[in-house]
Design a protein around this motif. Structure first.
Motif, PDB file in Angstrom:
ATOM      1  N   VAL A 221       0.774  -1.096   0.034  1.00 38.18           N
ATOM      2  CA  VAL A 221       0.106   0.086  -0.017  1.00 38.18           C
ATOM      3  C   VAL A 221       0.829   1.193  -0.011  1.00 38.18           C
ATOM      4  CG1 VAL A 221      -1.548   1.313   1.240  1.00 38.18           C
ATOM      5  CG2 VAL A 221      -2.216  -1.185   0.908  1.00 38.18           C
ATOM      6  N   ARG A 222       2.064   1.229   0.688  1.00 35.26           N
ATOM      7  CA  ARG A 222       2.905   2.470   0.924  1.00 35.26           C
ATOM      8  C   ARG A 222       3.471   2.609  -0.513  1.00 35.26           C
ATOM      9  NH1 ARG A 222       5.901   1.488   5.386  1.00 35.26           N
ATOM     10  NH2 ARG A 222       4.597   2.764   6.932  1.00 35.26           N
ATOM     11  N   ALA A 223       3.852   1.743  -1.133  1.00 36.19           N
ATOM     12  CA  ALA A 223       4.523   1.917  -2.525  1.00 36.19           C
ATOM     13  C   ALA A 223       3.527   2.200  -3.454  1.00 36.19           C
ATOM     14  CB  ALA A 223       5.085   0.664  -2.926  1.00 36.19           C
ATOM     15  N   ALA A 224       2.246   1.790  -3.477  1.00 33.20           N
ATOM     16  CA  ALA A 224       1.400   2.033  -4.575  1.00 33.20           C
ATOM     17  C   ALA A 224       0.876   3.427  -4.372  1.00 33.20           C
ATOM     18  CB  ALA A 224       0.150   0.981  -4.455  1.00 33.20           C
ATOM     19  N   VAL A 225       0.625   3.942  -3.124  1.00 31.15           N
ATOM     20  CA  VAL A 225       0.092   5.295  -2.811  1.00 31.15           C
ATOM     21  C   VAL A 225       1.257   6.286  -3.139  1.00 31.15           C
ATOM     22  CG1 VAL A 225      -0.443   6.789  -0.903  1.00 31.15           C
ATOM     23  CG2 VAL A 225      -1.661   4.505  -0.967  1.00 31.15           C
TER      24      VAL A 225
ATOM     25  N   VAL B  85      -3.302  -0.901   8.727  1.00 32.38           N
ATOM     26  CA  VAL B  85      -2.307  -0.563   7.730  1.00 32.38           C
ATOM     27  C   VAL B  85      -2.313   0.720   6.884  1.00 32.38           C
ATOM     28  CG1 VAL B  85      -2.033  -1.382   5.057  1.00 32.38           C
ATOM     29  CG2 VAL B  85      -2.299  -3.057   6.832  1.00 32.38           C
ATOM     30  N   LEU B  86      -3.768   1.283   6.850  1.00 29.17           N
ATOM     31  CA  LEU B  86      -3.938   2.630   6.365  1.00 29.17           C
ATOM     32  C   LEU B  86      -3.235   3.612   7.322  1.00 29.17           C
ATOM     33  CD1 LEU B  86      -7.662   2.045   5.277  1.00 29.17           C
ATOM     34  CD2 LEU B  86      -5.584   2.112   3.740  1.00 29.17           C
ATOM     35  N   ALA B  87      -3.586   3.330   8.416  1.00 23.36           N
ATOM     36  CA  ALA B  87      -2.791   4.596   9.514  1.00 23.36           C
ATOM     37  C   ALA B  87      -1.321   4.453   9.333  1.00 23.36           C
ATOM     38  CB  ALA B  87      -3.152   4.163  10.983  1.00 23.36           C
ATOM     39  N   LYS B  88      -0.725   3.259   9.079  1.00 22.27           N
ATOM     40  CA  LYS B  88       0.760   3.199   8.990  1.00 22.27           C
ATOM     41  C   LYS B  88       1.125   3.837   7.736  1.00 22.27           C
ATOM     42  CE  LYS B  88       1.585  -1.126  11.315  1.00 22.27           C
ATOM     43  NZ  LYS B  88       1.933  -2.501  10.860  1.00 22.27           N
ATOM     44  N   CYS B  89       0.233   4.092   6.688  1.00 22.44           N
ATOM     45  CA  CYS B  89       0.431   4.496   5.352  1.00 22.44           C
ATOM     46  C   CYS B  89       0.013   6.059   5.352  1.00 22.44           C
ATOM     47  CB  CYS B  89       0.027   3.748   4.271  1.00 22.44           C
ATOM     48  SG  CYS B  89       0.812   2.033   4.103  1.00 22.44           S
TER      49      CYS B  89
END
Length: 136
Positions: A81-85, A111-115
């Motif tokens: 998610v981090r890479a895609a965002v 996951v969303l919060a970490k990203c």
């Protein structure tokens, strides 16, 4: 995508993948925003997948992702998610990335919060909506 749809046994995923294929067929010039991105471990085994659900005229894109049960809790979703965002927010015209997480899906919320995602106060089809702005 047709092969993935044909082989999918989860009806919700089958429906989501079909919506992505329909979106691609309507907007083939925006293929990257309707593709299914496969997540694999270092050994090449597929651990999950990720997709964007099209690109909207207001500068937003929505991300969706899933990790196979046996690979959950190992950081794959956060890394993907981090890479895609990060990639999405570098694309011309993209101002924010949005996602939804079901109320009881605390793993996805983490996951969303970490990203860098924050709740935006809207409830979507799958639960509360989160967003990550370009400036974050």
């Amino acid at each position: 995508m047709e092969q993935i749809i044909a082989g999918q046994t989860d009806e919700e995923l089958k429906k989501a993948y079909q919506e992505m294929l329909d979106g691609y067929m309507a907007h083939p010039e925006q293929g990257e925003w309707y593709a299914i991105w496969l997540m694999t471990g270092q050994d090449g085994v597929q651990v999950g997948d990720l997709c964007f659900k099209g690109r909207n005229e207001d500068g937003s894109v929505e991300i969706g992702y899933g990790i196979k049960d046996e690979f959950q809790g190992q950081g794959y979703a956060t890394e993907a998610v981090r890479a895609a965002v990060d990639w999405a927010l570098k694309q011309v015209g993209v101002l924010r990335v949005e996602a939804e997480a079901e109320l009881d899906n605390t793993a996805s919320q983490r996951v969303l919060a970490k990203c860098g995602f924050v709740p935006n106060g809207i409830i979507g089809e799958e639960g509360p909506r989160y967003e990550r702005l370009q400036s974050q």
